[in-house]
Design a protein around this motif. Sequence first.
Motif, PDB file in Angstrom:
ATOM      1  N   GLY A 182       1.163  -0.874  -0.096  1.00  0.00           N
ATOM      2  CA  GLY A 182       0.159   0.281  -0.111  1.00  0.00           C
ATOM      3  C   GLY A 182       0.856   1.684  -0.135  1.00  0.00           C
ATOM      4  N   VAL A 183       2.459   0.595   0.884  1.00  0.00           N
ATOM      5  CA  VAL A 183       3.383   1.565   0.502  1.00  0.00           C
ATOM      6  C   VAL A 183       4.078   2.478  -0.644  1.00  0.00           C
ATOM      7  N   LEU A 184       4.516   0.963  -1.389  1.00  0.00           N
ATOM      8  CA  LEU A 184       5.071   0.807  -1.828  1.00  0.00           C
ATOM      9  C   LEU A 184       4.856   0.654  -3.494  1.00  0.00           C
ATOM     10  N   ARG A 185       6.147   0.856  -4.204  1.00  0.00           N
ATOM     11  CA  ARG A 185       5.174   0.433  -5.911  1.00  0.00           C
ATOM     12  C   ARG A 185       5.416  -0.868  -6.319  1.00  0.00           C
ATOM     13  N   GLN A 186       5.171  -1.823  -6.307  1.00  0.00           N
ATOM     14  CA  GLN A 186       5.777  -3.089  -6.543  1.00  0.00           C
ATOM     15  C   GLN A 186       6.994  -3.820  -7.660  1.00  0.00           C
ATOM     16  N   GLU A 187       6.180  -2.773  -9.056  1.00  0.00           N
ATOM     17  CA  GLU A 187       7.304  -2.838  -9.843  1.00  0.00           C
ATOM     18  C   GLU A 187       8.229  -1.860 -10.110  1.00  0.00           C
ATOM     19  N   ARG A 188       9.626  -1.773  -9.789  1.00  0.00           N
ATOM     20  CA  ARG A 188      10.356   0.019 -10.461  1.00  0.00           C
ATOM     21  C   ARG A 188       9.871  -0.179 -11.821  1.00  0.00           C
ATOM     22  N   PRO A 189      10.186   1.821 -11.872  1.00  0.00           N
ATOM     23  CA  PRO A 189      10.330   2.187 -13.067  1.00  0.00           C
ATOM     24  C   PRO A 189      11.604   1.092 -14.151  1.00  0.00           C
ATOM     25  N   ALA A 190      11.522   1.011 -15.417  1.00  0.00           N
ATOM     26  CA  ALA A 190      12.718   0.159 -15.784  1.00  0.00           C
ATOM     27  C   ALA A 190      14.071   1.020 -16.679  1.00  0.00           C
ATOM     28  N   PHE A 191      13.531   2.431 -16.355  1.00  0.00           N
ATOM     29  CA  PHE A 191      15.070   3.042 -16.927  1.00  0.00           C
ATOM     30  C   PHE A 191      15.447   3.173 -15.468  1.00  0.00           C
ATOM     31  N   LEU A 192      15.353   3.178 -14.365  1.00  0.00           N
ATOM     32  CA  LEU A 192      16.103   2.686 -13.126  1.00  0.00           C
ATOM     33  C   LEU A 192      17.234   2.350 -13.479  1.00  0.00           C
ATOM     34  N   ALA A 193      17.403   1.094 -13.980  1.00  0.00           N
ATOM     35  CA  ALA A 193      17.927  -0.235 -14.290  1.00  0.00           C
ATOM     36  C   ALA A 193      19.066   0.218 -15.254  1.00  0.00           C
ATOM     37  N   GLY A 194      19.219   0.953 -16.169  1.00  0.00           N
ATOM     38  CA  GLY A 194      20.034   1.136 -16.373  1.00  0.00           C
ATOM     39  C   GLY A 194      20.800   2.620 -15.968  1.00  0.00           C
ATOM     40  N   ALA A 195      20.407   3.673 -14.978  1.00  0.00           N
ATOM     41  CA  ALA A 195      20.746   4.442 -14.892  1.00  0.00           C
ATOM     42  C   ALA A 195      22.349   4.496 -14.396  1.00  0.00           C
ATOM     43  N   GLN A 196      23.859   5.478 -15.221  1.00  0.00           N
ATOM     44  CA  GLN A 196      24.724   4.889 -14.039  1.00  0.00           C
ATOM     45  C   GLN A 196      24.389   5.779 -12.394  1.00  0.00           C
TER      46      GLN A 196
END
Length: 257
Positions: A182-196
């Motif tokens: 109810g507080v946290l998203r269950q899936e993160r945005p995909a672009f977070l994985a590609g950030a340096q």
Amino acid sequence: PGAPARAPARGDLGRALAGRDLVPFQGVGAAAAVLAAIDAELGPRRPRMLFLCHDGGGGTLVHLRELLAVLGDRIAPVIAFGTPTGQVRLALSAGENRRGVVFEVPRQHADLLEVLRRARLRRLDVVHLFGFEAHGERLIAELGLPYDVTLVDYHHLARHPHLLTGQGRFCGDAALAAGDPGVLRQERPAFLAGAQRIVAISRDLAHRVGRIAPDLPLVCAAHWAPAPGDRRTILPPALHVEDEPLRVLLLGGITPI
């Protein structure tokens, strides 16, 4: 009737990009005209960096403006402000006046992509995609630039950007530790994985995000607030009449929360 629209003059585009006018992207040769105006405003020497940001103002814009002031002459910024209504406003400054060259998305997505690809950009910083997440993620993927993500709040990881409940109270660290859906998203945005790098703008934000998502390449930004020795003396006026009401002035729009 039926005559093709004329592209805005380079001078009009230059004023829009510099934050002094609002001009729609239209007409034959408009992409070349916008690129020429960008070159005229930025010059050839500084490396160009693209910032993706929502167009809602507030603290996010304050951070972006202060960040650009800190970077000074080391980069030449190009900012793409996105809106929930499908517009992207291209500007070279982070002013409050919402001026720039306006692209209508998705109809003019290909035009915007062409301009950004030909603008000799070196790097991208994803400042905040609130309200235009899908299009922002598409731009990140299609531009193919190396990029960082700035975290000014918890929007990409939580259901409320400031970890508040429906009653406006902090949800509590116990809910975060338990991974409360109810507080946290269950899936993160995909672009977070590609950030340096993922840059949190405060130690508190970095600490809490590190607990929520310990696998992220998190960096805590150095803070440029005034030194502790920079003090102000505040002398509030006294209430002179018994039972006189205390009046409190709220600056800006205040939401119920």
